[in-house]
Design a protein around this motif. Sequence first.
Motif, PDB file in Angstrom:
ATOM      1  N   ALA B  48     -80.733 -17.069   1.649  1.00  0.00           N
ATOM      2  CA  ALA B  48     -80.223 -16.087   0.608  1.00  0.00           C
ATOM      3  C   ALA B  48     -78.173 -15.784   1.027  1.00  0.00           C
ATOM      4  N   TYR B  49     -78.644 -14.846   1.951  1.00  0.00           N
ATOM      5  CA  TYR B  49     -77.165 -14.575   2.967  1.00  0.00           C
ATOM      6  C   TYR B  49     -75.862 -15.509   2.973  1.00  0.00           C
ATOM      7  N   ASP B  50     -76.563 -16.833   3.685  1.00  0.00           N
ATOM      8  CA  ASP B  50     -75.627 -17.514   4.090  1.00  0.00           C
ATOM      9  C   ASP B  50     -74.938 -18.285   2.114  1.00  0.00           C
ATOM     10  N   LEU B  52     -74.677 -16.785  -0.984  1.00  0.00           N
ATOM     11  CA  LEU B  52     -74.075 -14.986  -1.163  1.00  0.00           C
ATOM     12  C   LEU B  52     -72.398 -15.485  -0.394  1.00  0.00           C
ATOM     13  N   LEU B  53     -72.926 -15.391   0.670  1.00  0.00           N
ATOM     14  CA  LEU B  53     -71.259 -15.232   1.810  1.00  0.00           C
ATOM     15  C   LEU B  53     -70.546 -16.503   0.690  1.00  0.00           C
ATOM     16  N   GLN B  56     -68.936 -15.829  -2.052  1.00  0.00           N
ATOM     17  CA  GLN B  56     -68.211 -15.108  -1.857  1.00  0.00           C
ATOM     18  C   GLN B  56     -66.143 -15.071  -0.907  1.00  0.00           C
ATOM     19  N   VAL B  64     -70.837 -16.322  -8.967  1.00  0.00           N
ATOM     20  CA  VAL B  64     -71.878 -15.769  -9.220  1.00  0.00           C
ATOM     21  C   VAL B  64     -71.612 -15.004 -10.384  1.00  0.00           C
ATOM     22  N   LEU B  65     -73.061 -14.974 -11.189  1.00  0.00           N
ATOM     23  CA  LEU B  65     -72.897 -14.228 -12.129  1.00  0.00           C
ATOM     24  C   LEU B  65     -74.987 -13.335 -11.880  1.00  0.00           C
ATOM     25  N   GLU B  66     -75.498 -13.738 -10.991  1.00  0.00           N
ATOM     26  CA  GLU B  66     -76.361 -13.308 -10.898  1.00  0.00           C
ATOM     27  C   GLU B  66     -77.182 -13.427 -10.193  1.00  0.00           C
ATOM     28  N   VAL B  67     -77.853 -13.166  -9.135  1.00  0.00           N
ATOM     29  CA  VAL B  67     -78.769 -13.000  -7.830  1.00  0.00           C
ATOM     30  C   VAL B  67     -79.847 -12.304  -8.425  1.00  0.00           C
ATOM     31  N   THR B  68     -81.311 -13.155  -8.022  1.00  0.00           N
ATOM     32  CA  THR B  68     -82.308 -12.499  -8.554  1.00  0.00           C
ATOM     33  C   THR B  68     -83.216 -11.953  -7.223  1.00  0.00           C
ATOM     34  N   GLU B  69     -84.329 -11.050  -7.470  1.00  0.00           N
ATOM     35  CA  GLU B  69     -84.896 -10.528  -6.408  1.00  0.00           C
ATOM     36  C   GLU B  69     -86.291 -11.569  -5.858  1.00  0.00           C
ATOM     37  N   VAL B 114     -85.056 -17.003  -4.020  1.00  0.00           N
ATOM     38  CA  VAL B 114     -84.085 -16.893  -4.269  1.00  0.00           C
ATOM     39  C   VAL B 114     -82.681 -17.044  -5.061  1.00  0.00           C
ATOM     40  N   PHE B 116     -79.879 -17.987  -7.753  1.00  0.00           N
ATOM     41  CA  PHE B 116     -78.359 -17.982  -8.015  1.00  0.00           C
ATOM     42  C   PHE B 116     -78.190 -18.685  -8.950  1.00  0.00           C
TER      43      PHE B 116
END
Lengths: 265, 265
Positions: B48-50, B52-53, B56, B64-69, B114, B116
């Motif tokens: 997930a970090y990769d 999201l990064l 970015q 990205v509109l939303e990221v779930t738990e 997770v 996206f």
Amino acid sequence: MTLPPVRLGNISPAAAREVFRAGTAQPTSGLALGHTQANLIALPREYAYDMLLFAQRNPKPCPVLEVTEPGSWTSVLAPGADLRTDLPAYRVWRDGRLADSPREVRDVWRDDLVTFLIGCSFSFETLLLAAGVPLRHVEQSVNVPMYVTDRDCVPAGRLRGPLVVSMRPVPAEAVARAAAITALMPAVHGAPVHVGEPEALGIADLDKPDFGEPVTFHSGDVPMFWACGVTSQTAVMSAAPPFAITHEPGCMFITDARDTDYRVA
Amino acid sequence: MTLPPVRLGNISPAAAREVFRAGTAQPTSGLALGHTQANLIALPREYAYDMLLFAQRNPKPCPVLEVTEPGSWTSVLAPGADLRTDLPAYRVWRDGRLADSPREVRDVWRDDLVTFLIGCSFSFETLLLAAGVPLRHVEQSVNVPMYVTDRDCVPAGRLRGPLVVSMRPVPAEAVARAAAITALMPAVHGAPVHVGEPEALGIADLDKPDFGEPVTFHSGDVPMFWACGVTSQTAVMSAAPPFAITHEPGCMFITDARDTDYRVA
């Protein structure tokens, strides 16, 4: 820690960073005008996902301009810069508490630090002034007043906390213009979150800001509230990471990017 | 896998999701007009970090509109929805290869996924049509053509890959209008990355798209290229995660949000 401002005139971003690297500490407001200044938060890699997710969920207070690789002290926004030395002053945090306020952080840098550069309202202030919107805190030579609101940010992992806002008194006839100009800059906080009625944000007294200094209203001024980068620092420290580095308030990282790069149209 | 479109008229987002949950599979283009549709990518938390990064660093192709738990199948953009059943059709990937194309994914869902939700160009198409900009692929009832360019995205962790673009022929006199309208929607790909000159993007032949279908130009049309959400799927699969779920192309998640929510001014 921070010295009183001296005149650095229309210095270039690289020259300003050189001055700070050599040891001068002063607020960066008004330096290298038109170039984008950024908040800095360096965190252990283990906290980086929470930080990035907090920013994704709270984009108005936390507009991320750049995320470095772990341990790296370089920035694509300022080739040749050193993030450990090129800001006027730093804060070192241990377990969420302020531990030191040094001029550089080479000696405490760690290989696992991921640095977040976060947009700053200085960027839209340049364009507001250019559009003839008066900025009272600039006229009065005080730091912009900031307030902790009663609105919670959307939590992400271990990070949570209230929305912090900056406030600028704007003449009523310029409110719409100021809103429109900043709306076009979503990467540097964007449109105001609120206009007028401080009570509706849980702010009891505009003369008692939580950060910065109070500012005097002119007759006919309306308070305009923008999401503030201090929000992310508050959220990070509430999680009490074992180690973190931030900039000293007002002593930002001056990048080579231009404020207009962050205007969408 | 995907059935030919049937008329669902001006159905509400919740009603559309109900139809898909009951088993109907059809492309979502033109359904629940004015409501935001999203790409879906569900990945193990470890990736997930990769992701999201990467988003970015490459915001135009990956807004990205939303990221779930982790493990959650609910969305703040569509209360009551189930991300495992409410899209028309899914793709299940194992080790970066397509393994299955089911109608729902409840049986393969994992606690560490997770999800996206990523912006889709359908959002700006609604506003282009409203502004009188003709959309040739809609007129011709074909999928929008998409092309792999010779531009690399900025890598993030294990994710890397080329920028993928969608292309729309636009009458020369409407090019500026189309650019301005989409520039105001940075959360759904924003302004075009390129106008005219396909060769400059490494595209040899517009009649041979890498995804979607070719579209016929009218005399005087200019090709406009927008960053495309397929970019993120390509980058994820190049990293060959052990498991992933995506939407079937064209079969998006219909949210309750409105396209106009993503317009900055």
